[in-house]
Design a protein around this motif. Sequence first.
Motif, PDB file in Angstrom:
ATOM      1  N   THR A  69       0.836  -1.205   0.000  1.00  0.00           N
ATOM      2  CA  THR A  69       0.000   0.000   0.000  1.00  0.00           C
ATOM      3  C   THR A  69       0.867   1.250   0.000  1.00  0.00           C
ATOM      4  O   THR A  69       0.614   2.204  -0.750  1.00  0.00           O
ATOM      5  CB  THR A  69      -0.923   0.006   1.233  1.00  0.00           C
ATOM      6  N   LYS A  70       1.905   1.238   0.836  1.00  0.00           N
ATOM      7  CA  LYS A  70       2.810   2.395   0.897  1.00  0.00           C
ATOM      8  C   LYS A  70       3.497   2.621  -0.442  1.00  0.00           C
ATOM      9  O   LYS A  70       3.629   3.762  -0.905  1.00  0.00           O
ATOM     10  CB  LYS A  70       3.840   2.180   2.009  1.00  0.00           C
ATOM     11  N   GLN A  71       3.921   1.525  -1.060  1.00  0.00           N
ATOM     12  CA  GLN A  71       4.648   1.660  -2.321  1.00  0.00           C
ATOM     13  C   GLN A  71       3.732   2.068  -3.474  1.00  0.00           C
ATOM     14  O   GLN A  71       4.153   2.782  -4.382  1.00  0.00           O
ATOM     15  CB  GLN A  71       5.367   0.352  -2.631  1.00  0.00           C
ATOM     16  N   VAL A  72       2.469   1.633  -3.424  1.00  0.00           N
ATOM     17  CA  VAL A  72       1.523   1.944  -4.509  1.00  0.00           C
ATOM     18  C   VAL A  72       0.851   3.297  -4.293  1.00  0.00           C
ATOM     19  O   VAL A  72       0.701   4.085  -5.241  1.00  0.00           O
ATOM     20  CB  VAL A  72       0.446   0.840  -4.616  1.00  0.00           C
ATOM     21  N   ALA A  73       0.441   3.576  -3.043  1.00  0.00           N
ATOM     22  CA  ALA A  73      -0.428   4.740  -2.789  1.00  0.00           C
ATOM     23  C   ALA A  73       0.181   5.792  -1.870  1.00  0.00           C
ATOM     24  O   ALA A  73      -0.444   6.838  -1.644  1.00  0.00           O
ATOM     25  CB  ALA A  73      -1.762   4.260  -2.222  1.00  0.00           C
ATOM     26  N   GLY A  74       1.350   5.524  -1.291  1.00  0.00           N
ATOM     27  CA  GLY A  74       2.011   6.551  -0.491  1.00  0.00           C
ATOM     28  C   GLY A  74       1.811   6.412   1.007  1.00  0.00           C
ATOM     29  O   GLY A  74       1.088   5.542   1.499  1.00  0.00           O
ATOM     30  N   ASP A  75       2.461   7.321   1.732  1.00  0.00           N
ATOM     31  CA  ASP A  75       2.502   7.252   3.196  1.00  0.00           C
ATOM     32  C   ASP A  75       1.143   7.463   3.856  1.00  0.00           C
ATOM     33  O   ASP A  75       0.830   6.820   4.863  1.00  0.00           O
ATOM     34  CB  ASP A  75       3.490   8.282   3.748  1.00  0.00           C
ATOM     35  N   SER A  76       0.340   8.369   3.333  1.00  0.00           N
ATOM     36  CA  SER A  76      -0.972   8.633   3.947  1.00  0.00           C
ATOM     37  C   SER A  76      -1.856   7.396   3.882  1.00  0.00           C
ATOM     38  O   SER A  76      -2.548   7.051   4.854  1.00  0.00           O
ATOM     39  CB  SER A  76      -1.657   9.811   3.255  1.00  0.00           C
ATOM     40  N   ALA A  77      -1.836   6.719   2.732  1.00  0.00           N
ATOM     41  CA  ALA A  77      -2.615   5.486   2.599  1.00  0.00           C
ATOM     42  C   ALA A  77      -2.072   4.405   3.524  1.00  0.00           C
ATOM     43  O   ALA A  77      -2.842   3.650   4.138  1.00  0.00           O
ATOM     44  CB  ALA A  77      -2.584   5.014   1.148  1.00  0.00           C
ATOM     45  N   TYR A  78      -0.743   4.328   3.614  1.00  0.00           N
ATOM     46  CA  TYR A  78      -0.142   3.348   4.524  1.00  0.00           C
ATOM     47  C   TYR A  78      -0.621   3.586   5.944  1.00  0.00           C
ATOM     48  O   TYR A  78      -0.975   2.639   6.659  1.00  0.00           O
ATOM     49  CB  TYR A  78       1.381   3.437   4.473  1.00  0.00           C
ATOM     50  N   LYS A  79      -0.633   4.844   6.384  1.00  0.00           N
ATOM     51  CA  LYS A  79      -1.051   5.152   7.757  1.00  0.00           C
ATOM     52  C   LYS A  79      -2.492   4.722   8.000  1.00  0.00           C
ATOM     53  O   LYS A  79      -2.823   4.155   9.060  1.00  0.00           O
ATOM     54  CB  LYS A  79      -0.899   6.644   8.031  1.00  0.00           C
ATOM     55  N   GLN A  80      -3.360   4.950   7.021  1.00  0.00           N
ATOM     56  CA  GLN A  80      -4.746   4.518   7.161  1.00  0.00           C
ATOM     57  C   GLN A  80      -4.835   3.002   7.318  1.00  0.00           C
ATOM     58  O   GLN A  80      -5.546   2.491   8.197  1.00  0.00           O
ATOM     59  CB  GLN A  80      -5.564   4.956   5.937  1.00  0.00           C
ATOM     60  N   VAL A  81      -4.122   2.289   6.461  1.00  0.00           N
ATOM     61  CA  VAL A  81      -4.141   0.824   6.499  1.00  0.00           C
ATOM     62  C   VAL A  81      -3.492   0.309   7.777  1.00  0.00           C
ATOM     63  O   VAL A  81      -4.000  -0.625   8.414  1.00  0.00           O
ATOM     64  CB  VAL A  81      -3.439   0.262   5.240  1.00  0.00           C
ATOM     65  N   HIS A  82      -2.383   0.895   8.157  1.00  0.00           N
ATOM     66  CA  HIS A  82      -1.686   0.501   9.393  1.00  0.00           C
ATOM     67  C   HIS A  82      -2.620   0.635  10.595  1.00  0.00           C
ATOM     68  O   HIS A  82      -2.748  -0.288  11.408  1.00  0.00           O
ATOM     69  CB  HIS A  82      -0.447   1.372   9.575  1.00  0.00           C
ATOM     70  N   ASP A  83      -3.258   1.777  10.714  1.00  0.00           N
ATOM     71  CA  ASP A  83      -4.170   2.008  11.842  1.00  0.00           C
ATOM     72  C   ASP A  83      -5.316   0.995  11.841  1.00  0.00           C
ATOM     73  O   ASP A  83      -5.697   0.461  12.895  1.00  0.00           O
ATOM     74  CB  ASP A  83      -4.738   3.424  11.784  1.00  0.00           C
ATOM     75  N   ALA A  84      -5.866   0.736  10.656  1.00  0.00           N
ATOM     76  CA  ALA A  84      -6.982  -0.207  10.558  1.00  0.00           C
ATOM     77  C   ALA A  84      -6.551  -1.620  10.915  1.00  0.00           C
ATOM     78  O   ALA A  84      -7.278  -2.352  11.608  1.00  0.00           O
ATOM     79  CB  ALA A  84      -7.565  -0.171   9.146  1.00  0.00           C
ATOM     80  N   LEU A  85      -5.369  -2.023  10.483  1.00  0.00           N
ATOM     81  CA  LEU A  85      -4.878  -3.368  10.786  1.00  0.00           C
ATOM     82  C   LEU A  85      -4.562  -3.526  12.269  1.00  0.00           C
ATOM     83  O   LEU A  85      -4.718  -4.610  12.840  1.00  0.00           O
ATOM     84  CB  LEU A  85      -3.643  -3.677   9.947  1.00  0.00           C
ATOM     85  N   MET A  86      -4.114  -2.448  12.917  1.00  0.00           N
ATOM     86  CA  MET A  86      -3.855  -2.525  14.353  1.00  0.00           C
ATOM     87  C   MET A  86      -5.153  -2.713  15.135  1.00  0.00           C
ATOM     88  O   MET A  86      -5.148  -3.271  16.227  1.00  0.00           O
ATOM     89  CB  MET A  86      -3.131  -1.266  14.832  1.00  0.00           C
ATOM     90  N   ALA A  87      -6.273  -2.270  14.575  1.00  0.00           N
ATOM     91  CA  ALA A  87      -7.571  -2.426  15.238  1.00  0.00           C
ATOM     92  C   ALA A  87      -8.303  -3.680  14.783  1.00  0.00           C
ATOM     93  O   ALA A  87      -9.345  -4.038  15.348  1.00  0.00           O
ATOM     94  CB  ALA A  87      -8.439  -1.192  14.965  1.00  0.00           C
ATOM     95  N   PHE A  88      -7.784  -4.368  13.781  1.00  0.00           N
ATOM     96  CA  PHE A  88      -8.450  -5.524  13.183  1.00  0.00           C
ATOM     97  C   PHE A  88      -8.229  -6.768  14.048  1.00  0.00           C
ATOM     98  O   PHE A  88      -7.098  -7.087  14.426  1.00  0.00           O
ATOM     99  CB  PHE A  88      -7.887  -5.759  11.784  1.00  0.00           C
ATOM    100  N   ASN A  89      -9.313  -7.494  14.343  1.00  0.00           N
ATOM    101  CA  ASN A  89      -9.202  -8.660  15.230  1.00  0.00           C
ATOM    102  C   ASN A  89      -9.630  -9.971  14.578  1.00  0.00           C
ATOM    103  O   ASN A  89      -9.572 -11.018  15.215  1.00  0.00           O
ATOM    104  CB  ASN A  89     -10.051  -8.433  16.492  1.00  0.00           C
TER     105      ASN A  89
END
Length: 250
Positions: free
Chosen positions: A151-171
């Motif tokens: 995601t970071k490589q395709v869409a950049g740091d802002s997208a990575y942060k969104q995905v990172h935050d969501a994955l940290m909350a994903f159970n």
Amino acid sequence: MLKRHLLPALIGAMSLGGAACALDLNAMTDEERAIFRQEVRDYLMENPEVIMEAVATLEERQAEERAAQDNTLVADNASALFDDGFSFVGGNPDGDITLVEFMDYRCGYCKRAYSEVEKLLETDGNIRFIVKEFPILGEQSVLASRFAVATKQVAGDSAYKQVHDALMAFNGDITLQALKRLAGTFDLDGDAIEQAMDDEAVTAEISATRELAQKLRISGTPTFVLEDEMLRGYLPYDQMQAIVTEKRDL
């Protein structure tokens, strides 16, 4: 094993016959050695707290040695830790304190630490935060990290942060289908990210972080590096804040 480590400390703590003794155990006769052992036993039976004092002293010295070794490892690998050219940099990129986290999206303690770290970054405002993708808890961990890095490589740091935050909350179970649905919630191109997940660039990034972790003797998550100090394991907000304050006061 315990006796071998503790005997010098115990001898130093004891005063036989009311005066300190310089003892050469190898020079003793069998009879003298037997007498000495009995004296040690009698002393410890009368003063059992000496054992706990010796154990505490030994553990403190070992902790200091480990901390010194960790500081050396951090110094020797500073460039890869703080400026590898690919790891996500958040918080305040120009902050006066740098915090690095080795994390895994399937790690329960990483998820606990996530809110503590976010609070620290928000309340302090002057911390540079670097994320090291370190998937060590199975195939789902690897899948999540490859998706985040892609995601970071395709869409950049802002997208990575969104995905990172969501994955940290994903159970739930981390599957490719679940990850693509997650991409859709942020209007990201899930197909492009999926295609990039198997790219050598993604593999190289995760492999480089694994190699760095090996050099630093990191085997668990979360592991933090705060400036020159390695902090192994989960830390609550108050403790991290105290260490940051200490670093600034140096």
